[in-house]
Write an enzyme that holds these catalytic residues in place. Sequence first.
Site, PDB file in Angstrom:
ATOM      1  N   SER A 406      94.125 116.705  16.713  1.00  8.96           N
ATOM      2  CA  SER A 406      93.247 117.485  17.594  1.00  8.96           C
ATOM      3  C   SER A 406      94.035 118.530  18.377  1.00  8.96           C
ATOM      4  O   SER A 406      93.453 119.326  19.085  1.00  8.96           O
ATOM      5  CB  SER A 406      92.524 116.560  18.561  1.00  8.96           C
ATOM      6  OG  SER A 406      93.394 115.578  19.029  1.00  8.96           O
ATOM      7  N   HIS A 427      89.233 118.293  11.753  1.00 11.54           N
ATOM      8  CA  HIS A 427      89.235 117.684  13.089  1.00 11.54           C
ATOM      9  C   HIS A 427      87.856 117.110  13.394  1.00 11.54           C
ATOM     10  O   HIS A 427      86.910 117.859  13.656  1.00 11.54           O
ATOM     11  CB  HIS A 427      89.630 118.741  14.138  1.00 11.54           C
ATOM     12  CG  HIS A 427      89.658 118.199  15.537  1.00 11.54           C
ATOM     13  ND1 HIS A 427      89.406 118.982  16.641  1.00 11.54           N
ATOM     14  CD2 HIS A 427      89.869 116.937  16.007  1.00 11.54           C
ATOM     15  CE1 HIS A 427      89.468 118.223  17.728  1.00 11.54           C
ATOM     16  NE2 HIS A 427      89.729 116.996  17.368  1.00 11.54           N
ATOM     17  N   GLU A 439      85.770 120.552  13.009  1.00  8.80           N
ATOM     18  CA  GLU A 439      86.554 121.789  13.031  1.00  8.80           C
ATOM     19  C   GLU A 439      87.398 121.807  11.758  1.00  8.80           C
ATOM     20  O   GLU A 439      88.187 120.886  11.524  1.00  8.80           O
ATOM     21  CB  GLU A 439      87.432 121.864  14.279  1.00  8.80           C
ATOM     22  CG  GLU A 439      86.683 122.238  15.555  1.00  8.80           C
ATOM     23  CD  GLU A 439      87.628 122.364  16.755  1.00  8.80           C
ATOM     24  OE1 GLU A 439      87.376 123.210  17.628  1.00  8.80           O
ATOM     25  OE2 GLU A 439      88.621 121.602  16.811  1.00  8.80           O
ATOM     26  N   ASN A 477      88.893 122.002  22.111  1.00  5.56           N
ATOM     27  CA  ASN A 477      89.746 121.399  23.144  1.00  5.56           C
ATOM     28  C   ASN A 477      90.423 122.462  23.998  1.00  5.56           C
ATOM     29  O   ASN A 477      90.639 122.274  25.195  1.00  5.56           O
ATOM     30  CB  ASN A 477      90.772 120.481  22.496  1.00  5.56           C
ATOM     31  CG  ASN A 477      90.127 119.171  22.061  1.00  5.56           C
ATOM     32  OD1 ASN A 477      89.005 118.872  22.458  1.00  5.56           O
ATOM     33  ND2 ASN A 477      90.824 118.415  21.234  1.00  5.56           N
TER      34      ASN A 477
END
Length: 696
Positions: A406, A427, A439, A477
């Site tokens: 991540s 991800h 992702e 993130n």
Amino acid sequence: MSEAIAYEREGSIAVLKAQNPPVNALGVEVRKGLLAGIERAEQEGAKAVLIYGEGRTYFAGADIREFGKPPQEPSLPDLCNRIEASPLLVVSSMHGTALGGGLEVALSSHYRVAVPSAKMGLPEVNLGILPGAGGTQRLPRLAGTEVALEMITSGRHVSAAEALEKGIVDRVVDGDPREIGLSYAGELLEQGAARRAVGEMPAPEAVDFDAAYAAVLKKGRGQLSPATAVRAVQAAAEAGSFEEGLKRERALFMELMDSDQRQGLIHAFFAERAVSKLPELEGVSPRDVASVGVIGGGTMGAGIATAVLLAGLPVVLIEMTEDAVAAARGRIEGNLRGALKRGKISEAQFAELTGAALTVSTDYTALAQVDLVVEAVFEDMDVKREVFGKLDTHCKPGAVLATNTSYLDVDEIAAATSRPQDVIGLHFFSPAHVMKLLEVVVAEKTAPEVLATGFALGKRLKKVAVRSGICDGFIGNRIMNAYRKAAEYVVLDGASPYQVDEVVRGFGFPMGPFEMGDLAGLDINWAARKRRAPTRDPRERVPRFYEMLCEGGDFGQKTGKGFYIYEAGQRGGVPNPEVAELIARDQAQQGVTPREFSDAEVLRRYMCAMVNEAAKVVGEGIARRPLDVDMVMLFGYGFPRFWGGPLKWADLQGLDGILADIRAYAAEDDFFWQPAPLLEQLVAEGRRFEDLNKAD
Ligand code: T1G
């Protein structure tokens, strides 16, 4: 006659066939064709009219692409009233998905037949509007007020069997829609069946509409359309006449049509379908994937294995020890038992998925035949590079090697193999068999067909797959770190974390950042903060109350205490009084004089930080288009769908105001609040993020 509707005669029955692929949307040509068809049938002395759709479905609703454009006659409400008023017997034969305006056309018909696989519903609330062609007036007359309220405020698609049981359709017959429609219309003519105009049926029973309104509004967490639809159904019971009810429906429909939420939800509808359309994938075929390997059977690995099994692909999962093998199998079986309980799979499927379809082993040679592997081990570069070295040894040529990291650099992971062109980031978000976001992280050497394979797997797993370039935290993130920082800064400067959480929930998020931190585990982010500390820019402000909480061993729900205290068996937590002391100590140590923050300012800073970082992510090409960011935030971070995503929200707010606020905040902290160059460019050119979505 328009091309969109073909007119044919079968004896005394006029047949109107919709031919407007892909979903027979009720665009202006379809509406014109239906009106002309009804009029011609009447002029030609037909006895009945059959309406059905060619291709995969009956009408799937109004043409959403016409929204916001100048209205063209005939309008759908007028057309439905005209169909209902026809002296001829009008029969609709439904297959596929009869939705929105499509079901409203059927409800304005005098009789309805459907094939068993047909689905029907009035999902307009999911587009920020409500049924605007009589659906809120006809459905309650036909099926009762409670049924209509539930179907219209949920937007749920009901099966043909349920529609029959609720009186929405008269008959369910298997076969070709045209044939079953013709035989039903013929039978009705033989019986001398009377026209049945739903609009002429008695007004539906009244219920406690205020209670229904309040309950639906609360459930919508700020979305207006479902609650507004309650008032439209209320008019069916209380407006005194069908015509007055239609007028009320129209007024409420136009109110919602002019709302920002309608724009947000329509944007989300089309963006969700656009994220997988990438120019670089045109003409690129994915590699076949008939089996998948997963490395690591922790929460993420087990979730990924579960998602793959539920998509019908066999899994080979590798763990380090026999104990870990047993634990991994236990987690996967637990996830699948949950799916069994929710009726998503049968007992037989459970046995199959936990039996022949799942291999859990410590032996990497078991991966020799898999087509794609997803590594989901501990978030440490050395550990991941070691795993990829082994995958390079054991996996067959052409196998796709994916990492679920991540944060870490996928290029560096790929360099641990002799085949970096076969390496990609996939991800997933926890729980991986539930969260829809994926992702797809493209590394420097990732081959186009490997990218295409990532997207194809995403589609197979029913995920919303979004392409991301490489940076710390990829799209989601990275942006989350920015708005979480903004949240900590307002707390360091005087706001309470509980005020922040309440304001963010009020905006429509399921949780605020501090509640979310407690749920995910404060130690996760603490580890990431420690990893970044050595390279942190000295100009960056660093609130320390978070670390203080973690240093005390309080990691949130998993330890029973974090920003909130969690009593066993209690839903949610209560504010942890120690937190205020930690914040006060942090303020004293950093020489901060706390001040009051209004809810509006808390939200504005939170959203401006999100939009600013999102604009940097697009500006740097990490996200290809603004809509990609919007979909990441919707499907991975709980961003309220009715705003369409942070960049759609920004367009609706006005970019110049947002840039002005960011520049004002920069006066206090010009390190964190550096305006995104893309945002400055768009404001200077008087453009919006939406323009970049169209550009692609
Ligand atoms: N208008 C225009 N385009 C539409 C459309 C619509 N209603 N529905 C689908 N499309 C396009 C979609 O963008 C995609 O295009 C292609 O069709 C295939 O769709 C007065 C005003 C029908 C269940 O809310 O829920 O009626 O990407 O990829 O997964 O009360 O589409 O290929 O270029 O989604 O099989 C109410 C919306 C409208 C239904 C099929 N109707 N559509 O799902 O395929 S409001 C809806 C869907 C209304 C009246 C009001 C789904 C589907 P492209 P797809 P799918």
